[in-house]
Design an enzyme around this catalytic site. Structure first.
Site, PDB file in Angstrom:
ATOM      1  N   GLN A   1       8.451  -5.544  -6.154  1.00  0.00           N
ATOM      2  CA  GLN A   1       8.945  -5.150  -4.769  1.00  0.00           C
ATOM      3  C   GLN A   1       8.378  -3.625  -4.241  1.00  0.00           C
ATOM      4  OE1 GLN A   1      11.046  -5.672  -7.624  1.00  0.00           O
ATOM      5  NE2 GLN A   1      10.826  -8.027  -7.073  1.00  0.00           N
ATOM      6  N   SER A   2       7.991  -3.649  -3.001  1.00  0.00           N
ATOM      7  CA  SER A   2       7.595  -2.574  -2.222  1.00  0.00           C
ATOM      8  C   SER A   2       6.405  -2.198  -3.060  1.00  0.00           C
ATOM      9  CB  SER A   2       8.683  -1.402  -2.295  1.00  0.00           C
ATOM     10  OG  SER A   2       8.532  -0.318  -1.564  1.00  0.00           O
ATOM     11  N   LEU A   3       6.347  -0.747  -3.803  1.00  0.00           N
ATOM     12  CA  LEU A   3       5.242  -0.329  -4.504  1.00  0.00           C
ATOM     13  C   LEU A   3       5.191  -1.346  -5.455  1.00  0.00           C
ATOM     14  CD1 LEU A   3       2.986   1.766  -5.251  1.00  0.00           C
ATOM     15  CD2 LEU A   3       4.695   3.026  -6.321  1.00  0.00           C
TER      16      LEU A   3
END
Length: 492
Positions: free
Chosen positions: A257-259
Protein backbone atom coordinates in the site's frame (compact mmCIF):
# COMPACT_ATOMS: atom_id res chain seq x y z
CA UNK A 1 3.70 30.77 6.60
CA UNK A 2 3.11 28.84 3.38
CA UNK A 3 2.30 25.18 4.15
CA UNK A 4 4.84 22.78 2.70
CA UNK A 5 2.28 20.03 2.22
CA UNK A 6 -1.08 21.33 1.03
CA UNK A 7 -4.52 19.78 1.43
CA UNK A 8 -7.85 20.34 -0.30
CA UNK A 9 -10.58 22.00 1.79
CA UNK A 10 -13.10 19.15 1.54
CA UNK A 11 -13.36 15.77 3.27
CA UNK A 12 -12.07 16.97 6.61
CA UNK A 13 -13.87 15.63 9.64
CA UNK A 14 -11.42 16.68 12.33
CA UNK A 15 -10.30 20.16 13.31
CA UNK A 16 -6.66 19.54 12.40
CA UNK A 17 -6.48 18.49 8.75
CA UNK A 18 -3.52 16.15 9.09
CA UNK A 19 -5.44 14.03 11.58
CA UNK A 20 -8.04 13.12 8.95
CA UNK A 21 -6.18 10.31 7.22
CA UNK A 22 -4.40 9.16 10.37
CA UNK A 23 -7.63 8.82 12.32
CA UNK A 24 -9.50 7.38 9.33
CA UNK A 25 -6.71 4.82 9.15
CA UNK A 26 -7.43 3.89 12.78
CA UNK A 27 -11.24 3.79 12.68
CA UNK A 28 -10.97 1.93 9.37
CA UNK A 29 -9.58 -1.07 11.25
CA UNK A 30 -12.78 -1.38 13.33
CA UNK A 31 -14.40 -4.06 11.11
CA UNK A 32 -11.48 -6.36 11.96
CA UNK A 33 -11.23 -5.50 15.64
CA UNK A 34 -8.53 -2.83 15.53
CA UNK A 35 -10.66 -0.03 16.97
CA UNK A 36 -13.84 0.48 18.95
CA UNK A 37 -16.22 3.24 17.84
CA UNK A 38 -17.04 4.51 21.34
CA UNK A 39 -13.39 4.47 22.44
CA UNK A 40 -12.48 6.30 19.24
CA UNK A 41 -15.13 9.00 19.57
CA UNK A 42 -14.31 9.69 23.21
CA UNK A 43 -10.62 10.09 22.42
CA UNK A 44 -11.12 12.25 19.33
CA UNK A 45 -13.51 14.55 21.21
CA UNK A 46 -10.75 15.38 23.69
CA UNK A 47 -7.79 15.45 21.28
CA UNK A 48 -6.07 18.81 20.86
CA UNK A 49 -5.02 19.64 17.30
CA UNK A 50 -1.38 20.10 16.33
CA UNK A 51 -0.10 18.67 19.63
CA UNK A 52 2.14 15.58 19.44
CA UNK A 53 2.42 15.13 23.21
CA UNK A 54 -1.36 15.26 23.59
CA UNK A 55 -1.72 12.62 20.87
CA UNK A 56 0.84 10.40 22.62
CA UNK A 57 -0.65 10.64 26.11
CA UNK A 58 -4.27 10.15 25.02
CA UNK A 59 -3.49 7.04 23.00
CA UNK A 60 -1.19 5.62 25.65
CA UNK A 61 -3.89 5.90 28.31
CA UNK A 62 -6.44 4.27 26.00
CA UNK A 63 -4.01 1.49 25.06
CA UNK A 64 -3.29 0.65 28.70
CA UNK A 65 -6.99 0.57 29.60
CA UNK A 66 -7.75 -1.67 26.65
CA UNK A 67 -4.84 -3.98 27.40
CA UNK A 68 -6.12 -4.36 30.97
CA UNK A 69 -9.56 -5.29 29.61
CA UNK A 70 -7.94 -7.93 27.45
CA UNK A 71 -6.16 -9.44 30.44
CA UNK A 72 -9.42 -9.58 32.44
CA UNK A 73 -11.31 -11.15 29.55
CA UNK A 74 -8.57 -13.70 28.96
CA UNK A 75 -8.50 -14.69 32.63
CA UNK A 76 -12.25 -15.24 32.45
CA UNK A 77 -11.79 -17.56 29.48
CA UNK A 78 -13.63 -15.23 27.09
CA UNK A 79 -11.24 -15.70 24.21
CA UNK A 80 -13.11 -13.93 21.40
CA UNK A 81 -13.55 -10.62 23.24
CA UNK A 82 -10.04 -10.91 24.70
CA UNK A 83 -8.63 -11.26 21.18
CA UNK A 84 -10.47 -8.11 20.14
CA UNK A 85 -9.19 -6.17 23.14
CA UNK A 86 -5.60 -7.24 22.45
CA UNK A 87 -5.91 -6.23 18.80
CA UNK A 88 -7.23 -2.82 19.77
CA UNK A 89 -4.54 -2.39 22.42
CA UNK A 90 -1.88 -3.24 19.84
CA UNK A 91 -3.27 -0.64 17.46
CA UNK A 92 -3.60 2.01 20.19
CA UNK A 93 -0.02 1.38 21.35
CA UNK A 94 1.02 1.84 17.71
CA UNK A 95 -0.73 5.20 17.71
CA UNK A 96 0.82 6.13 21.07
CA UNK A 97 4.33 5.69 19.65
CA UNK A 98 3.44 7.09 16.21
CA UNK A 99 5.00 10.49 16.91
CA UNK A 100 8.39 8.99 17.79
CA UNK A 101 10.25 10.64 14.86
CA UNK A 102 9.63 14.12 16.25
CA UNK A 103 10.44 13.31 19.85
CA UNK A 104 13.79 14.31 21.44
CA UNK A 105 16.54 11.71 21.30
CA UNK A 106 16.25 11.22 25.06
CA UNK A 107 12.70 9.91 24.61
CA UNK A 108 13.36 7.55 21.69
CA UNK A 109 13.92 4.61 24.03
CA UNK A 110 10.60 5.27 25.74
CA UNK A 111 8.76 5.20 22.43
CA UNK A 112 10.58 2.04 21.31
CA UNK A 113 9.27 0.31 24.43
CA UNK A 114 5.75 1.32 23.42
CA UNK A 115 6.35 -0.21 20.01
CA UNK A 116 7.32 -3.48 21.69
CA UNK A 117 4.14 -3.30 23.78
CA UNK A 118 2.18 -3.01 20.53
CA UNK A 119 3.94 -6.11 19.24
CA UNK A 120 3.31 -8.00 22.47
CA UNK A 121 -0.40 -7.16 22.45
CA UNK A 122 -0.62 -8.36 18.86
CA UNK A 123 1.14 -11.58 19.81
CA UNK A 124 -1.42 -12.15 22.58
CA UNK A 125 -4.22 -11.61 20.05
CA UNK A 126 -2.52 -13.96 17.58
CA UNK A 127 -2.50 -16.76 20.15
CA UNK A 128 -6.30 -16.55 20.19
CA UNK A 129 -6.86 -16.39 16.42
CA UNK A 130 -8.58 -19.14 14.49
CA UNK A 131 -5.65 -19.56 12.12
CA UNK A 132 -2.03 -20.23 13.06
CA UNK A 133 0.35 -17.28 13.41
CA UNK A 134 4.09 -17.89 13.50
CA UNK A 135 6.86 -15.42 14.21
CA UNK A 136 9.59 -15.74 11.57
CA UNK A 137 12.98 -14.18 10.86
CA UNK A 138 14.02 -13.50 7.25
CA UNK A 139 17.78 -13.36 6.48
CA UNK A 140 18.73 -10.38 4.33
CA UNK A 141 22.21 -9.71 3.03
CA UNK A 142 22.48 -6.25 1.41
CA UNK A 143 24.42 -6.46 -1.87
CA UNK A 144 26.78 -3.61 -0.97
CA UNK A 145 30.38 -4.55 -0.22
CA UNK A 146 30.88 -5.51 3.44
CA UNK A 147 27.33 -4.51 4.36
CA UNK A 148 26.28 -6.42 7.49
CA UNK A 149 23.53 -9.02 7.22
CA UNK A 150 20.28 -8.33 9.03
CA UNK A 151 17.28 -10.40 10.11
CA UNK A 152 13.91 -9.02 9.00
CA UNK A 153 11.17 -9.82 11.56
CA UNK A 154 7.95 -11.21 10.14
CA UNK A 155 4.61 -12.83 10.90
CA UNK A 156 3.47 -15.84 8.89
CA UNK A 157 -0.29 -16.38 8.99
CA UNK A 158 -1.25 -19.93 7.99
CA UNK A 159 -4.83 -21.08 7.41
CA UNK A 160 -6.17 -23.68 9.83
CA UNK A 161 -6.86 -27.16 8.46
CA UNK A 162 -10.56 -26.42 7.90
CA UNK A 163 -9.70 -23.14 6.13
CA UNK A 164 -7.39 -24.65 3.53
CA UNK A 165 -8.42 -24.80 -0.10
CA UNK A 166 -9.67 -28.17 -1.24
CA UNK A 167 -7.62 -30.08 -3.77
CA UNK A 168 -4.61 -27.78 -3.93
CA UNK A 169 -1.69 -26.42 -1.95
CA UNK A 170 -1.88 -23.15 -0.03
CA UNK A 171 -1.13 -19.98 -2.02
CA UNK A 172 0.88 -17.29 -0.23
CA UNK A 173 0.52 -13.51 -0.33
CA UNK A 174 3.45 -11.27 0.66
CA UNK A 175 2.24 -8.01 2.22
CA UNK A 176 4.66 -5.05 2.06
CA UNK A 177 4.23 -2.10 4.41
CA UNK A 178 4.34 1.59 3.57
CA UNK A 179 6.36 4.51 4.89
CA UNK A 180 5.19 4.48 8.51
CA UNK A 181 3.13 1.33 8.89
CA UNK A 182 4.04 -1.56 11.16
CA UNK A 183 3.62 -5.16 10.13
CA UNK A 184 1.15 -5.65 12.98
CA UNK A 185 -1.10 -3.01 11.40
CA UNK A 186 -0.89 -4.90 8.09
CA UNK A 187 -3.01 -7.61 9.69
CA UNK A 188 -6.07 -5.41 9.08
CA UNK A 189 -5.21 -5.03 5.38
CA UNK A 190 -4.54 -8.66 4.45
CA UNK A 191 -4.32 -11.27 7.20
CA UNK A 192 -7.76 -10.47 8.63
CA UNK A 193 -9.34 -12.12 5.58
CA UNK A 194 -6.59 -14.11 3.85
CA UNK A 195 -6.35 -17.26 6.01
CA UNK A 196 -10.14 -17.64 6.04
CA UNK A 197 -9.99 -17.70 2.24
CA UNK A 198 -7.26 -20.32 2.25
CA UNK A 199 -4.28 -17.99 1.75
CA UNK A 200 -1.11 -17.86 3.80
CA UNK A 201 -0.04 -14.27 4.50
CA UNK A 202 3.51 -13.11 5.17
CA UNK A 203 4.12 -9.66 6.65
CA UNK A 204 7.55 -8.31 7.52
CA UNK A 205 9.49 -5.19 8.49
CA UNK A 206 11.82 -4.42 5.60
CA UNK A 207 14.65 -1.87 5.50
CA UNK A 208 13.38 1.54 6.62
CA UNK A 209 10.35 -0.02 8.32
CA UNK A 210 9.34 -1.04 11.83
CA UNK A 211 11.91 -2.80 13.96
CA UNK A 212 14.36 -3.12 11.08
CA UNK A 213 14.68 0.67 11.13
CA UNK A 214 14.14 1.33 14.83
CA UNK A 215 16.44 -1.37 16.24
CA UNK A 216 18.77 -2.36 13.40
CA UNK A 217 19.08 1.15 11.93
CA UNK A 218 18.71 -0.10 8.34
CA UNK A 219 17.25 2.62 6.07
CA UNK A 220 14.83 2.16 3.20
CA UNK A 221 16.15 0.97 -0.17
CA UNK A 222 14.88 2.25 -3.54
CA UNK A 223 15.74 -1.14 -5.08
CA UNK A 224 13.06 -2.98 -3.16
CA UNK A 225 13.47 -5.97 -5.47
CA UNK A 226 16.62 -7.09 -3.63
CA UNK A 227 14.61 -7.28 -0.41
CA UNK A 228 11.77 -9.21 -2.04
CA UNK A 229 14.33 -11.59 -3.54
CA UNK A 230 15.47 -12.44 0.00
CA UNK A 231 11.86 -12.84 1.14
CA UNK A 232 11.15 -15.25 -1.72
CA UNK A 233 14.27 -17.25 -0.91
CA UNK A 234 13.03 -17.52 2.67
CA UNK A 235 9.58 -18.71 1.56
CA UNK A 236 11.10 -21.43 -0.61
CA UNK A 237 13.32 -22.59 2.25
CA UNK A 238 10.45 -22.52 4.74
CA UNK A 239 8.19 -24.50 2.40
CA UNK A 240 10.87 -27.17 1.97
CA UNK A 241 11.54 -27.41 5.72
CA UNK A 242 7.84 -27.37 6.72
CA UNK A 243 5.96 -29.66 4.35
CA UNK A 244 3.06 -29.71 6.81
CA UNK A 245 2.33 -26.07 5.87
CA UNK A 246 1.62 -27.31 2.32
CA UNK A 247 2.69 -23.98 0.79
CA UNK A 248 2.45 -23.59 -2.98
CA UNK A 249 5.69 -21.89 -4.05
CA UNK A 250 4.25 -21.67 -7.57
CA UNK A 251 1.36 -19.50 -6.34
CA UNK A 252 3.11 -16.61 -4.59
CA UNK A 253 1.63 -13.13 -4.97
CA UNK A 254 2.53 -9.75 -3.52
CA UNK A 255 0.69 -6.64 -2.36
CA UNK A 256 1.64 -3.31 -0.84
CA UNK A 257 0.00 0.00 0.00
CA UNK A 258 1.22 3.50 -0.92
CA UNK A 259 5.04 3.39 -0.72
CA UNK A 260 4.60 -0.34 -0.12
CA UNK A 261 2.84 -0.50 -3.48
CA UNK A 262 5.98 0.90 -5.11
CA UNK A 263 8.10 -1.74 -3.35
CA UNK A 264 5.66 -4.51 -4.26
CA UNK A 265 5.80 -3.58 -7.94
CA UNK A 266 9.58 -3.69 -7.87
CA UNK A 267 9.38 -7.15 -6.32
CA UNK A 268 6.84 -8.23 -8.95
CA UNK A 269 9.59 -8.28 -11.58
CA UNK A 270 10.82 -11.52 -10.00
CA UNK A 271 9.40 -14.44 -12.03
CA UNK A 272 8.50 -16.26 -8.81
CA UNK A 273 5.76 -13.67 -8.22
CA UNK A 274 2.62 -14.78 -10.05
CA UNK A 275 0.39 -11.75 -9.35
CA UNK A 276 0.67 -8.28 -7.83
CA UNK A 277 -1.85 -5.96 -6.15
CA UNK A 278 -0.38 -2.44 -5.90
CA UNK A 279 -2.65 -0.33 -3.70
CA UNK A 280 -2.34 3.41 -4.42
CA UNK A 281 1.37 3.10 -5.30
CA UNK A 282 3.84 5.89 -6.00
CA UNK A 283 5.43 6.15 -9.45
CA UNK A 284 7.98 8.87 -8.77
CA UNK A 285 8.38 10.01 -5.15
CA UNK A 286 10.23 13.22 -5.97
CA UNK A 287 7.72 14.37 -8.57
CA UNK A 288 4.85 13.70 -6.17
CA UNK A 289 6.58 15.65 -3.40
CA UNK A 290 7.26 18.59 -5.73
CA UNK A 291 3.58 18.71 -6.68
CA UNK A 292 2.75 19.31 -3.01
CA UNK A 293 5.38 21.96 -2.29
CA UNK A 294 5.44 25.68 -3.16
CA UNK A 295 7.04 25.96 -6.60
CA UNK A 296 8.15 29.54 -6.02
CA UNK A 297 10.37 28.26 -3.22
CA UNK A 298 11.57 24.93 -4.63
CA UNK A 299 12.31 26.13 -8.18
CA UNK A 300 15.43 28.18 -7.27
CA UNK A 301 16.67 25.36 -5.03
CA UNK A 302 16.33 22.79 -7.81
CA UNK A 303 18.43 25.02 -10.07
CA UNK A 304 21.08 25.68 -7.42
CA UNK A 305 20.21 29.37 -7.12
CA UNK A 306 19.52 28.68 -3.46
CA UNK A 307 21.50 26.38 -1.15
CA UNK A 308 20.34 23.58 1.11
CA UNK A 309 20.56 25.87 4.12
CA UNK A 310 17.57 27.90 2.96
CA UNK A 311 15.40 24.80 2.59
CA UNK A 312 16.56 23.39 5.92
CA UNK A 313 15.86 26.69 7.68
CA UNK A 314 12.37 26.99 6.17
CA UNK A 315 11.44 23.43 7.12
CA UNK A 316 12.76 23.78 10.67
CA UNK A 317 10.94 27.06 11.24
CA UNK A 318 7.68 25.82 9.77
CA UNK A 319 7.95 22.63 11.83
CA UNK A 320 7.77 24.73 14.98
CA UNK A 321 4.25 25.72 13.98
CA UNK A 322 2.94 22.58 12.32
CA UNK A 323 3.23 19.00 13.59
CA UNK A 324 2.42 17.55 10.16
CA UNK A 325 5.43 19.23 8.55
CA UNK A 326 7.67 18.29 11.46
CA UNK A 327 6.55 14.67 11.34
CA UNK A 328 6.83 14.37 7.56
CA UNK A 329 10.45 15.49 7.43
CA UNK A 330 11.48 13.72 10.64
CA UNK A 331 9.92 10.42 9.57
CA UNK A 332 11.27 10.73 6.04
CA UNK A 333 14.73 11.63 7.30
CA UNK A 334 14.88 8.56 9.54
CA UNK A 335 13.38 6.28 6.90
CA UNK A 336 15.79 7.38 4.14
CA UNK A 337 18.75 7.91 6.46
CA UNK A 338 18.95 11.56 5.37
CA UNK A 339 21.06 14.06 7.30
CA UNK A 340 18.87 17.12 6.59
CA UNK A 341 15.48 18.11 5.15
CA UNK A 342 17.07 19.18 1.86
CA UNK A 343 18.91 15.88 1.61
CA UNK A 344 15.70 14.01 2.33
CA UNK A 345 13.99 15.72 -0.60
CA UNK A 346 16.98 14.91 -2.79
CA UNK A 347 16.95 11.26 -1.67
CA UNK A 348 13.38 10.95 -2.94
CA UNK A 349 14.74 11.07 -6.49
CA UNK A 350 15.93 7.48 -6.17
CA UNK A 351 12.38 6.22 -5.56
CA UNK A 352 11.13 6.08 -9.12
CA UNK A 353 10.46 3.56 -11.86
CA UNK A 354 12.24 5.78 -14.40
CA UNK A 355 15.53 4.01 -15.01
CA UNK A 356 17.23 7.08 -16.48
CA UNK A 357 16.88 8.81 -13.09
CA UNK A 358 18.50 6.07 -10.98
CA UNK A 359 22.20 5.54 -10.36
CA UNK A 360 22.35 1.80 -11.05
CA UNK A 361 19.95 1.71 -13.99
CA UNK A 362 22.40 1.00 -16.82
CA UNK A 363 24.19 -1.71 -14.86
CA UNK A 364 21.17 -3.73 -13.84
CA UNK A 365 18.41 -3.24 -16.37
CA UNK A 366 19.94 -3.10 -19.83
CA UNK A 367 18.16 -0.92 -22.36
CA UNK A 368 14.80 -0.69 -20.63
CA UNK A 369 13.61 2.87 -20.03
CA UNK A 370 11.25 2.00 -17.21
CA UNK A 371 11.60 -0.60 -14.48
CA UNK A 372 7.97 -1.62 -14.91
CA UNK A 373 8.85 -3.11 -18.29
CA UNK A 374 10.36 -6.00 -16.34
CA UNK A 375 7.02 -6.88 -14.74
CA UNK A 376 5.14 -9.58 -16.65
CA UNK A 377 2.76 -11.08 -14.06
CA UNK A 378 -0.90 -9.97 -13.72
CA UNK A 379 -1.17 -6.63 -11.90
CA UNK A 380 -4.07 -4.92 -10.13
CA UNK A 381 -3.32 -1.21 -9.65
CA UNK A 382 -5.47 1.15 -7.59
CA UNK A 383 -5.54 4.90 -7.07
CA UNK A 384 -7.01 7.26 -4.47
CA UNK A 385 -9.08 10.10 -5.91
CA UNK A 386 -10.66 11.11 -2.61
CA UNK A 387 -8.34 14.08 -2.11
CA UNK A 388 -6.96 15.29 -5.40
CA UNK A 389 -4.48 17.72 -3.84
CA UNK A 390 -2.94 15.13 -1.52
CA UNK A 391 -2.42 12.13 -3.79
CA UNK A 392 -2.64 12.45 -7.54
CA UNK A 393 -3.71 9.27 -9.39
CA UNK A 394 -2.73 10.79 -12.74
CA UNK A 395 0.86 11.18 -11.52
CA UNK A 396 1.19 7.67 -10.11
CA UNK A 397 -1.56 5.17 -10.91
CA UNK A 398 -2.01 6.23 -14.53
CA UNK A 399 1.74 6.40 -15.14
CA UNK A 400 2.19 2.91 -13.73
CA UNK A 401 -0.56 1.48 -15.93
CA UNK A 402 1.00 3.08 -19.02
CA UNK A 403 4.42 1.63 -18.32
CA UNK A 404 3.36 -1.95 -17.57
CA UNK A 405 4.16 -2.57 -21.22
CA UNK A 406 4.77 -6.32 -20.96
CA UNK A 407 1.63 -7.17 -19.01
CA UNK A 408 -1.21 -8.06 -21.41
CA UNK A 409 -4.30 -5.88 -21.10
CA UNK A 410 -6.40 -8.84 -19.95
CA UNK A 411 -4.04 -9.25 -16.99
CA UNK A 412 -4.17 -5.61 -15.91
CA UNK A 413 -6.91 -4.19 -13.73
CA UNK A 414 -7.45 -0.57 -12.63
CA UNK A 415 -9.52 0.80 -9.74
CA UNK A 416 -9.63 4.53 -8.88
CA UNK A 417 -12.56 5.26 -6.54
CA UNK A 418 -13.39 8.75 -5.29
CA UNK A 419 -15.60 8.36 -2.22
CA UNK A 420 -13.80 7.32 0.97
CA UNK A 421 -16.40 4.62 1.64
CA UNK A 422 -15.53 3.15 -1.76
CA UNK A 423 -11.76 3.29 -1.24
CA UNK A 424 -11.07 6.89 -2.25
CA UNK A 425 -8.68 7.60 0.65
CA UNK A 426 -4.97 6.83 0.34
CA UNK A 427 -4.11 3.16 1.05
CA UNK A 428 -7.89 2.57 0.99
CA UNK A 429 -8.14 3.68 4.64
CA UNK A 430 -11.72 3.34 5.79
CA UNK A 431 -12.51 0.70 3.18
CA UNK A 432 -10.25 -2.22 4.06
CA UNK A 433 -12.97 -4.92 3.86
CA UNK A 434 -13.76 -3.76 0.32
CA UNK A 435 -10.03 -3.65 -0.49
CA UNK A 436 -9.54 -7.23 0.66
CA UNK A 437 -12.56 -8.38 -1.31
CA UNK A 438 -11.19 -6.78 -4.49
CA UNK A 439 -7.66 -8.01 -3.78
CA UNK A 440 -8.51 -11.66 -3.18
CA UNK A 441 -11.07 -11.72 -6.00
CA UNK A 442 -8.30 -10.65 -8.39
CA UNK A 443 -5.83 -13.18 -6.95
CA UNK A 444 -8.39 -15.99 -7.10
CA UNK A 445 -8.93 -15.29 -10.78
CA UNK A 446 -5.25 -15.04 -11.70
CA UNK A 447 -4.15 -18.02 -9.59
CA UNK A 448 -6.95 -20.24 -10.87
CA UNK A 449 -8.82 -20.55 -7.58
CA UNK A 450 -12.51 -21.36 -8.05
CA UNK A 451 -14.83 -21.14 -5.05
CA UNK A 452 -18.34 -21.21 -6.49
CA UNK A 453 -21.34 -19.27 -5.21
CA UNK A 454 -22.52 -20.10 -1.71
CA UNK A 455 -25.90 -18.39 -1.19
CA UNK A 456 -27.08 -18.13 2.40
CA UNK A 457 -29.96 -20.50 3.10
CA UNK A 458 -32.45 -19.30 5.72
CA UNK A 459 -34.02 -22.02 7.85
CA UNK A 460 -37.82 -21.75 8.13
CA UNK A 461 -38.94 -21.09 11.66
CA UNK A 462 -35.37 -20.64 12.91
CA UNK A 463 -36.15 -17.26 14.51
CA UNK A 464 -39.15 -16.70 16.72
CA UNK A 465 -41.24 -13.63 16.04
CA UNK A 466 -43.53 -11.57 18.25
CA UNK A 467 -46.07 -13.68 20.18
CA UNK A 468 -44.03 -16.81 19.39
CA UNK A 469 -44.67 -16.79 15.62
CA UNK A 470 -41.86 -17.83 13.29
CA UNK A 471 -40.53 -15.18 10.90
CA UNK A 472 -42.34 -16.59 7.86
CA UNK A 473 -45.59 -15.51 6.22
CA UNK A 474 -47.98 -14.44 8.96
CA UNK A 475 -45.30 -14.75 11.59
CA UNK A 476 -43.16 -12.17 9.81
CA UNK A 477 -46.12 -9.83 9.43
CA UNK A 478 -46.95 -10.26 13.09
CA UNK A 479 -43.40 -9.48 14.10
CA UNK A 480 -43.26 -6.34 11.95
CA UNK A 481 -46.68 -5.13 13.10
CA UNK A 482 -45.78 -5.72 16.72
CA UNK A 483 -42.50 -3.85 16.35
CA UNK A 484 -44.18 -0.95 14.53
CA UNK A 485 -46.87 -0.61 17.17
CA UNK A 486 -44.28 -0.66 19.91
CA UNK A 487 -42.25 2.10 18.26
CA UNK A 488 -45.34 4.23 17.58
CA UNK A 489 -46.59 3.88 21.14
CA UNK A 490 -43.18 4.72 22.48
CA UNK A 491 -42.95 7.91 20.41
CA UNK A 492 -46.34 9.15 21.42
Amino acid sequence: MYPFFTYSPGRHYFEYKWYNLELLRLIGSAPYGGCDAAEFLELVASLKPNDADEWHHKFLALAERTQAKGEQMSEAGHEAVARGAYLRASNYFRCAQYMFPIMPAARQGEFLKLYHRSIRSFEQAAELMEHRVERVSIPFQPPEYRAPAVELPGWLHLPAAHQRLSGRKTPLLICVGGADSTQEELYFLSAAEGPGLGYAILTFDGPGQGLTLRESGVPLRPDGEVVIEAVLDFIESYAAEHPEADLDVDAISITGQSLGGYLALRGAADPRIKACVAVDPIYDFYDLAMSRMPRWFMWPWERNYMGDGFVDFAVIEHSKLDVATKYTFAQGGQMFGSASPAQMIRDMKQYTFRLDKTITASKRHGNNRDYLEWVTCPVFVTGAAGDEKLFLPEMSTSAIMRNLANVPDEHKELWIPKEWSEGGAQAKSGAWPLLQHRCFKFLDEKLGISRGAKPVQLKTGFVKGVNGHGLTNGGLNGALNGATNGITNGVH
